[in-house]
Scaffold this active site. Structure first.
Site: not given
Lengths: 342, 342, 342, 342
Positions: B13-14, B114, B143-145, B172, B303
């Protein structure tokens, strides 16, 4: 004192629960329930032996009840002619049309949150402004979110005073089984401030409130995160203690397994409550915290049943059956078996 | 100055998004990407003509790439021997094991949120603490948030100063297509304070933060509602204006159709962005409000892509390619085509 | 032959994709698109440089386009006066009102599945009954589910003959980002037979069809499980081979990571397709099996884009641009870059 | 005959329901329930007055029960020393480890569907193969889907004979309140044939079965669509009549409001059943149809409670309490108040 006679008009999500709530009040008599059609709730009522009398609303749709095997005790007019108070649980907006009928029968009425404010003499909450409802003809209850919100803020307010609250409502978008509304994989936002804040200020005009509401694709209850500014500093333990002493608030721990809104629903299923209903709002101990002097805490709102106690308080106020707030809510609580756990 | 050579380790994903982000930086060269297996992202990469070189991580699983029709350019060791910086996008916890390999190859590395904090010399955010990352060997991104949260708070903080923030994260719970995690009809709560608050205070130690995190069953981005206490009063219009001037914040209106998190995703689809990715966080104009002097506003966090710009900022810092914060983020923005819209 | 001039009326989910599909057909010219309001798709179109001309439908709402920064090229009448064929992608039921306008302008029109059958001369599917559409003035396309269903059944039918099919449609209930419809935690059933079976029999009257449709709370595509009774026995491998040879069917393996409907969407995101659109229906190799002589197989229907190829086939038929079925669909496929993978 | 003494090992989703089911059987005595930790079900049990005795499994975790206010009656060994039959409702795979303990105590045991087949002497279904379980020491029940599937197919089979069935399982992916598993906006597919078909053939070896299983993001029950090939033609009305005569099948109408899986759950809530549990599988009248001679019909599987009746049948078989199939299932039905409605 003879029992106050009560009708429930509309036997849907709220009406069916109001009927059960009234039926267990020793000083009230549920004369019957009325609806336009034999919905699933009424069919189930018939299957379990028809404990409540059912009245039809619309002469033309009367036959549908027979076809569904639901026995009728008469018309809505028949029902209203036998009662002191009508609990209107018709769909939002319909109550306004029913009001004339209630007036005609000289019956007091309590409307739900879906109606406009001007339908009633008073916008009512059992704990927060009981006195305002005493002897009035028409009361309007707060909506499910506002009912729970006011319950929690009022609890704090009566102990330390609350200056303002900023809230985030994480709203369940549909009830279990709904097929007429819903969201999929979407968090829908609404304008700041949401109506629940505005409503809270109508009930508690001395508290300033604002907030955001986000609709989420779940059914088992809303979660509201609050940031309350108390008039004097207060600690986390004291906040938890205040909530524990409230008969309509259930304080739980994530570490015990209450890790979600649905955990309350599951717990109520295991308690054997009819429909897994829960009248209490919930508070998670681990979700109470401080931001400077402000208190952050999250509450769980069981949207289907949370308004039942305050609506029954409304009956007590409008008749009036009791003029003392704590006596009134205390009786409602007693018959609903709600009690402080601290 | 010759181009800085970059490797992306982990093409999920990233990683797949980091590769695209680096590939468009004129002053960087994406030497290749590495993964343990030919996942869907790599299969798609092959189908579109293999624009990036692919390296295998595990000799034993090398054959799987051939079976999937994915051509290999060598091993991870081969890749690391050719680069200046490695962007570690392996699953959480794996980065720690990779660190020795990066050291062995004398390659600087940037880890994702992470990993544990102690994996890196600096916990990094391009806009908020660029200076701390200059010349360091190992950076860890937020992190994304937290990345989005810090972006927004830093934007306000640099103009009026922010004393504290109280937040509600409506998270989410899975990415689109995930089948290894998820929630159904549940709002799962976590203890106050959530880790994003704690992380924010590590990046911005002068701001006090607390908050609640609630997992929700959606995939198209988080929503965070913030209540920020500014050092001096500020109006709603000014807040909106500050956000509009930020190249990594997109201000939208509910009334234009942006009524949810997913509306941003849909908009990005129509923009034709690859994978409908959006690097900007979003702000709804109608969701900015005041609670006394405190400012309430909600942000949208995409995200999957939100950390790409700040990670690329990290490359600029650790090499270092630029020592000036605004010059560095400005170049990242330019190549990613991000610009203020005010 | 000069290019056939095409208008797209309605720039929503289907219309925006039709526009892109027509725009890449070398023998067609997309003259412009029309809509009543500057929705998110049109705003995004403007942000990426307005590649298509935009026409307004309603004089009274013209100003809204300017307010949204969307430049207008004229009215719908202006647009229709310049084209040979209109692709009607207005909301279901609106097309009927538009038909007179198309007639007035002497423009042929192709309606989508949301309209009633009697709106058109022919109920059309590019692969299954191309011949019926040749030279007609008004065609109606099959709905997304029926389009994919017919594609698959026709593929089998042309090789071995299909006597009957029994299907189960597991239907996505909303598109990504929809907030006007949806379901939460509910599987809603509809009567047997569902309309898609009935529609299939209109297109392929020699095949008997029945089935059940269940609405499910997802957005990334329908899944249909079919049990087809072939006229002669056929093996699993042969079925897979037939599908692999079809340019509009993508055969995948669960073991490669395609374990869901959403996996196709994710894959299309990584392919870089605009909006992550996929024109092909999908088939999972591991989900093809036999029940006696009957063939069970499941197909994936990307509801947003699946009808684009067959609608473009419709342009070819109604003008007519080609009178040979395979020549026509072959050109559509070529320009959409769809090809057999076997 | 004295009452058969029964233990329930594991008080989770299935165990808690088995306990309630056994407790109402007049010819059985629920001696107690055991678990490793005071989960929410046990806490609720305590709150309603501890109607069942609770035994601990793990000496080391004994203190947790006291901390939770759950009174203990002894250890699992104590419990097993007092019973004839143990109902194993431990998590899948744990039962295998428990088997030695049951043997040591000379206690017969019935395992749930999560265990491997070889754990038991017989793979058992009360209606379909009662005779095979008579007098056996270890039975394994079918899983929830297979239990309901076999119930329906067996009902048809005993009247007209069933040659083969082709099924589509639309599976709920989590139970209400689960936070350890789930899917969001995904339909996950599994290989054809699914294990439920294979299991059906073990119970009913004379029926050929195949099928597809799709996981869907809902909690309130599975839906299975079946296409059954009868040995002789049968009409829709006759099929409905067969199901109506079965005490464990509830036939409903969409037109009455039963439009989904969740409608059954809602109806059970209004019936006042504990936890809104329903033992019956459901059939929608409007979803029964014909495909040539094949019969299509859809069934609803309430995954939490559906296996309770057949598990209790298992007690009757293994002891044995009854050697006649219909006498045995008839008694189970009588005590669970299940009866034909035709």
């Amino acid at each position: 004192m003879s029992k106050i006679r009560v009708a429930v008009v509309g036997y849907g999500t709220i009406g069916s629960r109001l009927a059960d709530g009234v039926a267990v009040q020793d000083d009230m008599e549920l004369v019957g329930v009325a609806d336009v059609a034999p919905n699933l709730s009424l069919r189930a009522l018939q299957e379990i032996g028809a404990p409540f009398k059912v009245f039809f609303v619309d002469e033309e749709k009367k036959d549908k009840f027979a076809a569904a095997g639901v026995q009728l005790a008469g018309s809505l007019d028949d029902l209203l002619s036998q009662v002191d108070v009508a609990l209107d649980a018709t769909p939002g907006g319909v109550g306004a049309r029913m009001k004339d009928l209630y007036s005609k029968h000289n019956v007091k009425a309590i409307f739900q949150g879906g109606e406009k404010d001007d339908i009633a003499d008073v916008f009512f909450h059992g704990y927060a402004n009981y006195e305002n409802g005493i002897g009035k003809d028409f009361l309007k209850l707060t909506s499910c979110n506002t009912t729970g919100l006011v319950r929690a803020v009022d609890a704090l307010d009566r102990v330390v005073g609350v200056e303002k609250v900023a809230i985030t409502i994480i709203r369940r978008v549909a009830d279990p089984g709904d097929t007429h509304r819903g969201l999929v994989d979407v968090l829908q936002v609404e304008k700041v401030p949401n109506h629940q804040c505005v409503d809270l200020m109508k009930i508690m005009p001395h508290v300033q409130a604002t907030g955001l509401l986000v609709h989420t694709p779940v059914t088992h209850g809303h979660i509201i995160n609050l940031l309350a500014t108390p008039k004097e500093p207060i600690g986390v333990e004291e906040v938890i203690s205040i909530f524990k002493q409230h008969p309509r608030i259930r304080v739980v721990k994530i570490s015990d397994g209450f890790d979600s809104n649905a955990a309350f629903f599951q717990y109520a299923r295991h308690l054997g409550a009819k429909r897994a209903d829960m009248y209490e709002i919930g508070v998670w101990e681990e979700c109470v915290g401080l931001s400077g002097n402000d208190v952050m805490f999250a509450i769980y709102i069981p949207q289907e049943a949370v308004v039942i106690p305050e609506t029954i308080d409304g009956i007590r106020a409008c008749v009036p059956m009791q003029t003392d707030r704590l006596e009134a809510v205390g009786l409602t609580n007693k018959y609903l078996r709600m009690q402080a756990r601290a």
